[in-house]
Motif scaffolding. Structure first.
Motif, PDB file in Angstrom:
ATOM      1  N   PRO A  91      -1.056  41.831 -17.342  1.00 43.76           N
ATOM      2  CA  PRO A  91      -1.002  42.861 -16.053  1.00 43.76           C
ATOM      3  C   PRO A  91      -0.246  42.051 -14.751  1.00 43.76           C
ATOM      4  N   PHE A  92       0.250  42.792 -14.054  1.00 46.01           N
ATOM      5  CA  PHE A  92       0.976  42.263 -12.835  1.00 46.01           C
ATOM      6  C   PHE A  92      -0.013  41.189 -11.766  1.00 46.01           C
ATOM      7  N   ASP A  93      -0.977  41.520 -11.971  1.00 42.61           N
ATOM      8  CA  ASP A  93      -1.983  40.670 -11.073  1.00 42.61           C
ATOM      9  C   ASP A  93      -2.182  39.457 -11.681  1.00 42.61           C
ATOM     10  N   SER A  94      -2.354  39.380 -12.988  1.00 37.17           N
ATOM     11  CA  SER A  94      -2.314  37.949 -13.559  1.00 37.17           C
ATOM     12  C   SER A  94      -0.980  37.219 -13.507  1.00 37.17           C
ATOM     13  N   VAL A  97      -0.926  35.875  -9.772  1.00 35.58           N
ATOM     14  CA  VAL A  97      -1.862  34.649  -9.772  1.00 35.58           C
ATOM     15  C   VAL A  97      -1.233  33.348 -10.472  1.00 35.58           C
ATOM     16  N   GLN A  98      -0.533  33.489 -11.452  1.00 33.64           N
ATOM     17  CA  GLN A  98       0.307  32.325 -12.193  1.00 33.64           C
ATOM     18  C   GLN A  98       1.186  32.173 -11.342  1.00 33.64           C
ATOM     19  N   ALA A  99       1.982  32.727 -10.775  1.00 34.15           N
ATOM     20  CA  ALA A  99       3.010  32.508  -9.918  1.00 34.15           C
ATOM     21  C   ALA A  99       2.775  31.878  -8.797  1.00 34.15           C
ATOM     22  N   GLN A 100       1.407  32.138  -8.120  1.00 34.06           N
ATOM     23  CA  GLN A 100       0.949  31.401  -6.948  1.00 34.06           C
ATOM     24  C   GLN A 100       0.591  30.032  -7.565  1.00 34.06           C
ATOM     25  N   GLU A 102       1.639  28.282  -9.721  1.00 41.70           N
ATOM     26  CA  GLU A 102       2.921  27.120  -9.936  1.00 41.70           C
ATOM     27  C   GLU A 102       3.431  26.957  -8.666  1.00 41.70           C
ATOM     28  N   GLN A 103       3.521  27.860  -7.608  1.00 42.59           N
ATOM     29  CA  GLN A 103       4.056  27.590  -6.279  1.00 42.59           C
ATOM     30  C   GLN A 103       3.236  26.462  -5.568  1.00 42.59           C
ATOM     31  N   VAL A 104       1.751  26.423  -5.711  1.00 44.14           N
ATOM     32  CA  VAL A 104       0.989  25.557  -5.150  1.00 44.14           C
ATOM     33  C   VAL A 104       1.554  24.143  -5.882  1.00 44.14           C
ATOM     34  N   ARG A 105       1.404  24.004  -7.248  1.00 46.88           N
ATOM     35  CA  ARG A 105       1.750  22.805  -7.870  1.00 46.88           C
ATOM     36  C   ARG A 105       3.056  22.255  -7.525  1.00 46.88           C
ATOM     37  N   GLN A 106       4.168  23.097  -7.304  1.00 46.77           N
ATOM     38  CA  GLN A 106       5.159  22.554  -6.850  1.00 46.77           C
ATOM     39  C   GLN A 106       5.186  22.090  -5.196  1.00 46.77           C
ATOM     40  N   SER A 107       4.328  22.673  -4.619  1.00 45.50           N
ATOM     41  CA  SER A 107       4.376  22.172  -3.281  1.00 45.50           C
ATOM     42  C   SER A 107       3.589  20.961  -3.028  1.00 45.50           C
ATOM     43  N   GLN A 108       2.773  20.684  -3.917  1.00 47.17           N
ATOM     44  CA  GLN A 108       1.878  19.541  -4.233  1.00 47.17           C
ATOM     45  C   GLN A 108       2.686  18.387  -4.473  1.00 47.17           C
ATOM     46  N   GLY A 109       3.801  18.776  -5.546  1.00 46.88           N
ATOM     47  CA  GLY A 109       4.661  17.676  -6.035  1.00 46.88           C
ATOM     48  C   GLY A 109       5.454  17.520  -5.261  1.00 46.88           C
ATOM     49  N   ASP A 110       5.880  18.202  -4.204  1.00 43.98           N
ATOM     50  CA  ASP A 110       7.009  17.924  -3.267  1.00 43.98           C
ATOM     51  C   ASP A 110       6.369  17.026  -2.156  1.00 43.98           C
TER      52      ASP A 110
END
Length: 112
Positions: A91-94, A97-100, A102-110
């Motif tokens: 479903p779209f909501d899952s 959540v996955q995209a969010q 991944e975005q958090v992981r990328q921002s922590q990596g930066d």
């Protein structure tokens, strides 16, 4: 005596006119309700999910056929297949959540 009967006659005509004017929208509403009921009863594998008007005679339609979404361009003369979307996975909501995450992981990596 004639004034009373003329006034009563005028009220009858006015009331009849109001009844007729009220009858038209009521009958249109009933007709629309019955058409919607017939569409719901007629089980079909084709569902119109969304329609976006692009002009007076052009529109985009998102249609679902056998759990596959199809984007169509519709004009007064042609129907054009624009894009197909695969059968629904998650479903779209899952997906959101996955995209969010991944975005958090990328921002922590930066930050490192």
């Amino acid at each position: 005596m004639q004034e009373v009967s003329a006034t009563a006659s005028l009220w009858k005509v006015a009331l009849s006119l109001l009844v007729i004017i009220a009858f038209i929208p009521a009958s249109l509403w009933l007709l629309k309700r019955f058409q919607l009921a017939q569409m719901k009863l007629g089980k079909t594998d084709i569902k119109i999910l969304s329609v976006q008007s692009l002009g007076t005679k052009e529109k985009l339609m998102l249609v679902e056929v056998e759990n596959e979404k199809v984007l169509l361009g519709v004009t007064s003369h042609t129907i054009t297949h624009l894009k197909s979307f695969p059968k629904r996975g998650r479903p779209f909501d899952s997906e959101l959540v996955q995209a969010q995450h991944e975005q958090v992981r990328q921002s922590q990596g930066d930050d490192k």
